[in-house]
Design a protein around this motif. Structure first.
Motif, PDB file in Angstrom:
ATOM      1  N   THR A 106     -48.520   5.305 -19.942  1.00 36.89           N
ATOM      2  CA  THR A 106     -49.161   4.491 -18.920  1.00 36.89           C
ATOM      3  C   THR A 106     -48.691   4.878 -17.521  1.00 36.89           C
ATOM      4  O   THR A 106     -49.491   4.951 -16.577  1.00 36.89           O
ATOM      5  CB  THR A 106     -48.865   2.998 -19.179  1.00 36.89           C
ATOM      6  N   ALA A 107     -47.398   5.147 -17.363  1.00 37.01           N
ATOM      7  CA  ALA A 107     -46.843   5.450 -16.039  1.00 37.01           C
ATOM      8  C   ALA A 107     -47.069   6.885 -15.597  1.00 37.01           C
ATOM      9  O   ALA A 107     -46.796   7.224 -14.444  1.00 37.01           O
ATOM     10  CB  ALA A 107     -45.346   5.150 -16.031  1.00 37.01           C
ATOM     11  N   ASP A 108     -47.578   7.747 -16.479  1.00 33.44           N
ATOM     12  CA  ASP A 108     -47.654   9.179 -16.181  1.00 33.44           C
ATOM     13  C   ASP A 108     -49.041   9.665 -15.790  1.00 33.44           C
ATOM     14  O   ASP A 108     -49.220  10.855 -15.516  1.00 33.44           O
ATOM     15  CB  ASP A 108     -47.184   9.984 -17.398  1.00 33.44           C
ATOM     16  N   ARG A 109     -50.029   8.786 -15.776  1.00 34.86           N
ATOM     17  CA  ARG A 109     -51.402   9.249 -15.629  1.00 34.86           C
ATOM     18  C   ARG A 109     -51.690   9.884 -14.268  1.00 34.86           C
ATOM     19  O   ARG A 109     -52.367  10.919 -14.201  1.00 34.86           O
ATOM     20  CB  ARG A 109     -52.369   8.106 -15.939  1.00 34.86           C
ATOM     21  N   GLU A 110     -51.181   9.287 -13.185  1.00 35.24           N
ATOM     22  CA  GLU A 110     -51.373   9.926 -11.881  1.00 35.24           C
ATOM     23  C   GLU A 110     -50.613  11.249 -11.819  1.00 35.24           C
ATOM     24  O   GLU A 110     -51.125  12.249 -11.310  1.00 35.24           O
ATOM     25  CB  GLU A 110     -50.910   9.005 -10.749  1.00 35.24           C
ATOM     26  N   TYR A 111     -49.400  11.261 -12.346  1.00 35.05           N
ATOM     27  CA  TYR A 111     -48.560  12.452 -12.259  1.00 35.05           C
ATOM     28  C   TYR A 111     -49.203  13.661 -12.935  1.00 35.05           C
ATOM     29  O   TYR A 111     -49.213  14.773 -12.365  1.00 35.05           O
ATOM     30  CB  TYR A 111     -47.185  12.189 -12.880  1.00 35.05           C
ATOM     31  N   VAL A 112     -49.752  13.484 -14.133  1.00 31.90           N
ATOM     32  CA  VAL A 112     -50.294  14.645 -14.841  1.00 31.90           C
ATOM     33  C   VAL A 112     -51.522  15.204 -14.132  1.00 31.90           C
ATOM     34  O   VAL A 112     -51.830  16.395 -14.266  1.00 31.90           O
ATOM     35  CB  VAL A 112     -50.621  14.314 -16.318  1.00 31.90           C
ATOM     36  N   VAL A 170     -44.626  -3.148 -19.171  1.00 27.66           N
ATOM     37  CA  VAL A 170     -44.648  -1.701 -19.359  1.00 27.66           C
ATOM     38  C   VAL A 170     -44.795  -1.017 -18.004  1.00 27.66           C
ATOM     39  O   VAL A 170     -45.679  -1.383 -17.217  1.00 27.66           O
ATOM     40  CB  VAL A 170     -45.809  -1.275 -20.286  1.00 27.66           C
ATOM     41  N   ALA A 171     -43.963  -0.050 -17.710  1.00 28.62           N
ATOM     42  CA  ALA A 171     -44.016   0.674 -16.440  1.00 28.62           C
ATOM     43  C   ALA A 171     -45.383   1.320 -16.262  1.00 28.62           C
ATOM     44  O   ALA A 171     -45.939   1.896 -17.196  1.00 28.62           O
ATOM     45  CB  ALA A 171     -42.921   1.737 -16.387  1.00 28.62           C
ATOM     46  N   GLY A 172     -45.934   1.208 -15.050  1.00 33.21           N
ATOM     47  CA  GLY A 172     -47.233   1.796 -14.763  1.00 33.21           C
ATOM     48  C   GLY A 172     -48.381   0.841 -14.978  1.00 33.21           C
ATOM     49  O   GLY A 172     -49.527   1.147 -14.660  1.00 33.21           O
ATOM     50  N   THR A 186     -40.323 -11.559 -17.837  1.00 34.74           N
ATOM     51  CA  THR A 186     -40.620 -10.211 -18.334  1.00 34.74           C
ATOM     52  C   THR A 186     -39.424  -9.557 -19.011  1.00 34.74           C
ATOM     53  O   THR A 186     -38.273  -9.823 -18.680  1.00 34.74           O
ATOM     54  CB  THR A 186     -41.095  -9.300 -17.194  1.00 34.74           C
ATOM     55  N   LYS A 187     -39.743  -8.686 -19.954  1.00 32.81           N
ATOM     56  CA  LYS A 187     -38.765  -7.867 -20.647  1.00 32.81           C
ATOM     57  C   LYS A 187     -39.365  -6.468 -20.761  1.00 32.81           C
ATOM     58  O   LYS A 187     -40.493  -6.314 -21.249  1.00 32.81           O
ATOM     59  CB  LYS A 187     -38.460  -8.439 -22.032  1.00 32.81           C
ATOM     60  N   ALA A 188     -38.664  -5.450 -20.279  1.00 30.62           N
ATOM     61  CA  ALA A 188     -39.226  -4.108 -20.154  1.00 30.62           C
ATOM     62  C   ALA A 188     -39.250  -3.353 -21.471  1.00 30.62           C
ATOM     63  O   ALA A 188     -38.279  -3.368 -22.234  1.00 30.62           O
ATOM     64  CB  ALA A 188     -38.441  -3.315 -19.114  1.00 30.62           C
ATOM     65  N   TYR A 189     -40.369  -2.658 -21.701  1.00 30.63           N
ATOM     66  CA  TYR A 189     -40.528  -1.768 -22.852  1.00 30.63           C
ATOM     67  C   TYR A 189     -41.235  -0.500 -22.382  1.00 30.63           C
ATOM     68  O   TYR A 189     -41.853  -0.479 -21.309  1.00 30.63           O
ATOM     69  CB  TYR A 189     -41.327  -2.435 -23.973  1.00 30.63           C
ATOM     70  N   THR A 190     -41.149   0.537 -23.184  1.00 27.50           N
ATOM     71  CA  THR A 190     -41.690   1.837 -22.776  1.00 27.50           C
ATOM     72  C   THR A 190     -43.177   1.995 -23.045  1.00 27.50           C
ATOM     73  O   THR A 190     -43.826   2.847 -22.447  1.00 27.50           O
ATOM     74  CB  THR A 190     -40.942   2.968 -23.488  1.00 27.50           C
ATOM     75  N   ALA A 302     -54.762  -4.197 -15.366  1.00 28.17           N
ATOM     76  CA  ALA A 302     -53.913  -4.461 -16.527  1.00 28.17           C
ATOM     77  C   ALA A 302     -53.303  -3.181 -17.051  1.00 28.17           C
ATOM     78  O   ALA A 302     -52.120  -3.110 -17.294  1.00 28.17           O
ATOM     79  CB  ALA A 302     -54.711  -5.169 -17.619  1.00 28.17           C
ATOM     80  N   ASP A 303     -54.115  -2.159 -17.252  1.00 30.23           N
ATOM     81  CA  ASP A 303     -53.527  -0.937 -17.789  1.00 30.23           C
ATOM     82  C   ASP A 303     -53.929   0.297 -17.051  1.00 30.23           C
ATOM     83  O   ASP A 303     -54.640   0.595 -16.340  1.00 30.23           O
ATOM     84  CB  ASP A 303     -53.933  -0.726 -19.249  1.00 30.23           C
TER      85      ASP A 303
END
Length: 303
Positions: A106-112, A170-172, A186-190, A302-303
């Motif tokens: 989720t957090a990598d979509r802009e980066y790629v 979730v990050a991103g 909140t509780k962080a997960y990958t 949301a995502d």
């Protein structure tokens, strides 16, 4: 299980009416045409000539982009986004064996996209003004809404019950924002897959994101989790590409419109998210392309 899936799917359909493989680069596959019908120098012409397209997809979301853990190298993911990707690849004159599936978080979509590691991203990629400032997004090709998933015996029935409850973050993704406003902790997960496992194990009270994403997890854990409450927000899935490539935007828009007309979009939905339980919703009309290739915002993303 069918009742739970039908309930989630019906909510997604109503909103729509309102509006992995390996990381190695495969050998180039000959394109299906020696003279691609694309203007010389465009991204589409380059992809068609090379016979290879790199598409960033999710591989942990059942019925959208999924590859079972332990799958052999070169295995093909399955799901609605995967079927949409195949439609786009075919219109780019890339044979199925020329598609390189690149798993993205989720957090990598802009980066790629900005680092040119992929040509396109088709990965539950909600269209927002913030993202349109960094990457291009064509669509929407699907509309869904945010929902709540809880344990099967939970007393949570909607947003009014989330105060003081633990929520996956979730990050991103910005799916936690509305629930935090209602008092959730909140509780962080990958990843959302990790969130669902934590929910099943009793480490969390709530997982909340797009209803389309949650529906597949309900199918995986029919005796453990359920979707509750009415959908909120309006998530518009778009296809990510490099910012400023207006010609690519026009191509993607026309490809989606053709898929609506020839029935391939409907077939993609019915073989994945629909699974014969939910009738395919009306496909949303893609936004017009602009020089800035900016999409209309979702509120929130949301995502």
């Amino acid at each position: 299980m069918r009742r739970a899936r039908a309930a989630a799917g019906a909510a997604m359909a109503a909103l729509a009416l309102a509006g992995c493989g390996t990381g190695t680069t495969p050998e180039a596959v000959p394109s299906t045409s020696e003279a691609p019908p694309f203007p010389e120098g465009t991204t589409m012409a380059q992809i068609a000539t090379s016979g290879t397209v790199r598409i960033g997809v999710k591989t942990d979301i059942p019925d959208i982009g999924y590859l079972p853990p332990g799958s052999p190298g070169g295995a093909e993911p399955t799901g609605f986004d995967i079927e949409i990707a195949k439609i786009i690849a075919e219109d780019l004159q890339v044979a199925p064996e020329g598609i390189q599936w690149v798993p993205v978080g989720t957090a990598d979509r802009e980066y790629v996209l900005t680092s040119a590691k992929v040509d396109l991203v088709i990965a539950t990629y909600s269209m927002t003004e913030e993202r349109a400032a960094v990457v291009g997004q064509a669509g929407p090709y699907y509309i869904t809404g945010q929902q709540l998933m809880v344990q099967d015996d939970s007393d949570i029935t909607g947003l009014d019950d989330v105060e003081g409850r633990t929520l996956c973050s979730v990050a991103g993704s910005e799916s936690d924002e509305v629930l935090v406003e209602h008092g959730a902790i909140t509780k962080a997960y990958t990843s959302y897959a990790a969130c669902v496992e934590a929910l099943v194990d009793g480490e969390l009270d709530i997982v909340s994101t797009d209803g389309a994403i949650l529906a597949g997890f309900v199918e995986q854990h029919p005796d453990d989790v359920q979707i509750v409450g009415s959908p909120f927000g309006n998530q518009r899935y778009g296809i990510g590409f490099r910012h400023g490539d207006v010609q690519m935007c026009h191509f993607l828009r026309e490809s989606l419109l053709k898929a609506y007309e020839d029935g391939s979009w409907k077939a993609a939905f019915e073989s994945t998210l629909g699974k014969g339980v939910v009738e395919a919703p009306r496909a949303p009309r893609p936004d017009s392309c602009t020089p800035q290739t900016s999409g209309s915002p979702s509120s929130p993303a949301a995502d």
